[in-house]
Design a protein around this motif. Structure first.
Motif, PDB file in Angstrom:
ATOM      1  N   THR A 289      36.464  39.952  43.964  1.00 22.61           N
ATOM      2  CA  THR A 289      36.205  39.376  42.650  1.00 22.61           C
ATOM      3  C   THR A 289      34.707  39.405  42.368  1.00 22.61           C
ATOM      4  OG1 THR A 289      35.714  37.032  43.095  1.00 22.61           O
ATOM      5  CG2 THR A 289      38.022  37.708  43.256  1.00 22.61           C
ATOM      6  N   ARG A 290      34.386  39.139  41.125  1.00 18.29           N
ATOM      7  CA  ARG A 290      32.987  39.070  40.718  1.00 18.29           C
ATOM      8  C   ARG A 290      32.223  38.022  41.520  1.00 18.29           C
ATOM      9  NH1 ARG A 290      30.399  40.740  36.088  1.00 18.29           N
ATOM     10  NH2 ARG A 290      32.407  41.358  35.185  1.00 18.29           N
ATOM     11  N   TYR A 291      32.957  36.995  41.991  1.00 12.09           N
ATOM     12  CA  TYR A 291      32.303  35.857  42.653  1.00 12.09           C
ATOM     13  C   TYR A 291      32.593  35.815  44.155  1.00 12.09           C
ATOM     14  CZ  TYR A 291      31.939  34.676  37.764  1.00 12.09           C
ATOM     15  OH  TYR A 291      31.669  34.736  36.412  1.00 12.09           O
ATOM     16  N   ASP A 309      40.649  36.114  39.361  1.00 10.51           N
ATOM     17  CA  ASP A 309      39.263  36.122  38.890  1.00 10.51           C
ATOM     18  C   ASP A 309      39.287  35.777  37.400  1.00 10.51           C
ATOM     19  OD1 ASP A 309      36.721  36.694  37.955  1.00 10.51           O
ATOM     20  OD2 ASP A 309      36.490  38.505  39.163  1.00 10.51           O
ATOM     21  N   SER A 311      37.201  35.935  35.175  1.00 11.86           N
ATOM     22  CA  SER A 311      36.450  36.854  34.315  1.00 11.86           C
ATOM     23  C   SER A 311      37.121  38.214  34.173  1.00 11.86           C
ATOM     24  CB  SER A 311      35.038  37.052  34.865  1.00 11.86           C
ATOM     25  OG  SER A 311      35.065  37.803  36.075  1.00 11.86           O
ATOM     26  N   CYS A 312      38.231  38.427  34.885  1.00  8.05           N
ATOM     27  CA  CYS A 312      38.844  39.753  34.974  1.00  8.05           C
ATOM     28  C   CYS A 312      39.870  39.954  33.858  1.00  8.05           C
ATOM     29  CB  CYS A 312      39.502  39.933  36.338  1.00  8.05           C
ATOM     30  SG  CYS A 312      40.246  41.563  36.580  1.00  8.05           S
ATOM     31  N   THR A 313      39.938  41.174  33.338  1.00  8.27           N
ATOM     32  CA  THR A 313      40.877  41.501  32.266  1.00  8.27           C
ATOM     33  C   THR A 313      42.026  42.382  32.748  1.00  8.27           C
ATOM     34  OG1 THR A 313      39.543  43.418  31.618  1.00  8.27           O
ATOM     35  CG2 THR A 313      39.085  41.319  30.504  1.00  8.27           C
ATOM     36  N   CYS A 317      45.397  39.459  36.292  1.00 11.09           N
ATOM     37  CA  CYS A 317      44.623  38.270  35.928  1.00 11.09           C
ATOM     38  C   CYS A 317      44.843  37.838  34.480  1.00 11.09           C
ATOM     39  CB  CYS A 317      43.132  38.524  36.147  1.00 11.09           C
ATOM     40  SG  CYS A 317      42.656  38.684  37.881  1.00 11.09           S
ATOM     41  N   TYR A 364      38.846  45.979  39.539  1.00  3.69           N
ATOM     42  CA  TYR A 364      37.517  45.418  39.820  1.00  3.69           C
ATOM     43  C   TYR A 364      36.528  46.532  40.179  1.00  3.69           C
ATOM     44  CZ  TYR A 364      33.643  43.261  42.212  1.00  3.69           C
ATOM     45  OH  TYR A 364      32.365  42.929  42.597  1.00  3.69           O
ATOM     46  N   GLU A 371      30.341  48.901  34.511  1.00  3.02           N
ATOM     47  CA  GLU A 371      29.197  48.032  34.236  1.00  3.02           C
ATOM     48  C   GLU A 371      27.903  48.655  34.752  1.00  3.02           C
ATOM     49  OE1 GLU A 371      30.287  44.298  35.997  1.00  3.02           O
ATOM     50  OE2 GLU A 371      31.385  43.640  34.221  1.00  3.02           O
ATOM     51  N   GLU A 391      26.005  36.642  41.758  1.00  2.79           N
ATOM     52  CA  GLU A 391      27.378  36.252  41.464  1.00  2.79           C
ATOM     53  C   GLU A 391      28.279  36.408  42.679  1.00  2.79           C
ATOM     54  OE1 GLU A 391      27.666  37.142  36.665  1.00  2.79           O
ATOM     55  OE2 GLU A 391      28.324  38.697  38.088  1.00  2.79           O
TER      56      GLU A 391
END
Length: 396
Positions: A289-291, A309, A311-313, A317, A364, A371, A391
């Motif tokens: 995950t981002r975190y 996560d 924040s995940c699309t 998630c 991810y 990104e 993060e």
């Protein structure tokens, strides 16, 4: 066909565009691994939806099963697995190396017993090129010997010496010439990459690199990392080798790795990555995950209503939020699956669990590379890297 455009640089990091026979690949890119002609647990449509631009196939395993006659009848791997975007195939060298006592390496090639039925088989640079030509992969890899970090069992063996690494590197160099000659003889319309070897020795890496550059391959890979060496050793080679490869050609770091490895690789000039980690770890309950990384099997997730996560699309998630259901369902869709649900699926051995975890992990990785590309386009890769590490260190 291969055309590589270098669009932007920031330090040694590169933003590029790779045009192949089956489409365009925006780089830096992560390539999901489809060993047997499928990325485990993921529908091809899901790969398209999550932004996969190019996937891998495994020369050795597809040669074993279903075999070249079947593959030829479909016109290659694209038609067989119904994937209309680019494919990269490895040479089979790593799989042959991993057979250990079941194989014998000679100057001519590798003699080994089939792990499927025990048949005696032979892999040479020429055979590898013939198989990959039948597969019709957009990017073909030379046959190389994957130089191990350890010689023998880790408990009783020894770390590969400079002399041993040189012998291995020079064999790969000779096999590169033979791969190139056979590729040309077959009039393969795709692109052949050379593979830099040399173990953990920078001067051997440099010798290998210079010899391959003289052969003028369309692209280059760095092999023989993530083969059991400590992380600092891998990072040392990553810092040394990729940015010394020709700037006008694509650079591929083979079999690497964690999200942090990918960001480090980009910072050192790498354009292309592959690794089984996101799919294999998903099947074992480890979620990226981002975190930070989430261990799905931990008891603390048993009643956790959060998505993997927030924040995940990805589908796991975010579900189908914003997509109307058919037959009178709510028009706002639904918001994805909870950690509690995936924990439950994992504990019960339900196949949906690793499927959803794999969708998330690949999403991810692919989104991370998107990104990175956006940051490079904006001239903000350094700021992105600092935010990424902060993060990831925050924890889930």
């Amino acid at each position: 066909m291969l055309r590589f455009e270098l669009l932007r640089t920031e330090g040694q990091a590169r933003r590029g565009r790779l045009t192949l026979n089956h489409g365009v690949v925006e780089t830096p890119i992560f390539m999901p691994v489809g060993t047997y002609g499928t990325v485990k647990g993921v529908l091809p449509r899901s790969l398209h939806d999550m932004g996969a631009q190019i996937i891998l196939g495994n020369t050795f395993h597809l040669w074993m099963r279903p075999g070249l006659d079947v593959m030829q009848s479909f016109g290659g791997l694209h038609g067989f697995e119904q994937w209309n975007k680019p494919i990269l195939t490895d040479s089979g060298g790593f799989q042959v190396w991993s057979l250990g006592a079941m194989r014998k390496i000679t100057e001519q090639g590798v003699h080994f017993a089939s792990p499927v039925n025990g048949d005696k088989l032979f892999m040479s640079p020429e055979v590898s090129m013939q198989i990959q030509t039948t597969l019709n992969s957009d990017i073909v890899m030379q046959l190389d010997e994957c130089t191990p970090y350890w010689q023998g069992d880790k408990g009783s063996g020894h770390i590969t010496t400079e002399a041993e690494a040189r012998v291995s590197m020079e064999l790969s160099q000779r096999w590169a010439r033979r791969s190139q000659a056979e590729f040309a003889r077959l009039e393969n319309p795709n692109a052949l990459f050379g593979i830099v070897q040399g173990g953990m020795f920078e001067h051997l890496r440099q010798e290998s690199l210079e010899a391959l550059v003289e052969m003028d391959f369309p692209g280059y890979a760095v092999g023989g990392v993530s083969v059991g060496e400590p992380k600092d050793e891998m990072n040392r080679i990553m810092a040394h080798t990729p940015h010394r490869l020709p700037a006008h050609k694509p650079r591929y770091l083979m079999g690497v790795g964690t999200p942090e490895d990918l960001i480090n690789g980009v910072a050192n000039g790498v354009d292309m990555f592959d690794c089984v980690m996101p799919t294999r770890n998903a099947r074992n309950g480890t979620i990226f995950t981002r975190y930070g990384d989430l261990k799905l099997r931990n008891a603390r997730h048993k009643a956790d209503h959060q998505p993997l996560d927030p924040s995940c699309t990805c589908y796991a998630c975010a579900g189908t939020a914003g997509i109307s259901w058919e037959q009178g369902g709510p028009d706002h869709g639904w918001q994805g699956f909870s950690r509690a649900y995936l924990h439950h699926l994992d504990r019960c051995g339900e196949m949906l669990g690793p499927m959803l975890a794999t969708i998330h992990n690949l999403h991810y990785y692919l989104n991370l590379m998107r990104e990175v590309r956006e940051a490079l386009d904006a001239g903000a890769f350094a700021a992105f890297t600092a935010r990424f590490h902060a993060e990831r260190a925050r924890g889930v």
